[in-house]
Design a protein around this motif. Sequence first.
Motif: not given
Length: 290
Positions: A113-126
Amino acid sequence: TRCMPAPEMQRTSWTARIPGPLFIVTAALLWSMAGLLIKYISWHPIAIASGRSFFAALVFVAAYRKRLFRKPNWTTFLSGIALMLTQTGFVIANKLTTAANAIMLQYISPFVIVILAALLYRERPTRREVIALLVASAGIALFFFDDLTPGNLLGNLIAIGTGLTFAVVFLLNNRSECDTPVALFIGQASTFLVGLPFLAQTTDFTIQPVLALVFLGIFQLGLAYLLFGIGIQRTKPLTGSLLAMVEPIANPLWVFLVLGEKPGLKAALGAAIILLAVIWLTTEKKPVAT
């Protein structure tokens, strides 16, 4: 961007008063009953997956009726297919490798999830999410330290694959363009259809396996995913995936309560670590607006 609650959910005031993470935890507790209940069914694993998804699909039809039967967009459709691959792949992995391998390898999903969120939606975990992820992962590793074995290579690879698809289920069902009830219904209906040839070859329809299957379908899968569908719309995908780690630690609890099999010290310590990480993550104080 998170999914907005469906109109039916907006009108249901009691769901609005319950925090989203609580729905995820309750769903995970229901999911965790699978290991115990499947012991009472001697069918082929894919036949079990097909049969329980049939009853789970009926639960969604009863809850949402005609709303389910409309053309899905691609996000909704792909989310449903990801759920089908997760459910079917998990039972196949359980047949080809050890049960401990299958469930532990599936829970690589938070990292995916961390990887896909960063690649697809440019979202980073806190920072808090990263710490909780690392601590919970250590707990999972400790929990299964004695049971994890080399196993069957194909089975282990399929289990890893379910970790990838399970991550997609969490990620896509949180998107605003996803029609979550429809996506989850597609997942159940397609799991039923994929396993139908195996189900058709089943001959043991005595009372014990049938009752276990009905309970699996209605409660362990159907009700669980109804609750998941509500909770994931109000819970970040990574947080939801970490909360779902309640599933593997609750599984041996049911076995202990029903069959008396006691978990070892390492398992108890690992479970405690996971619970502490999840509690710490979900009790973060929100800043007060001024």
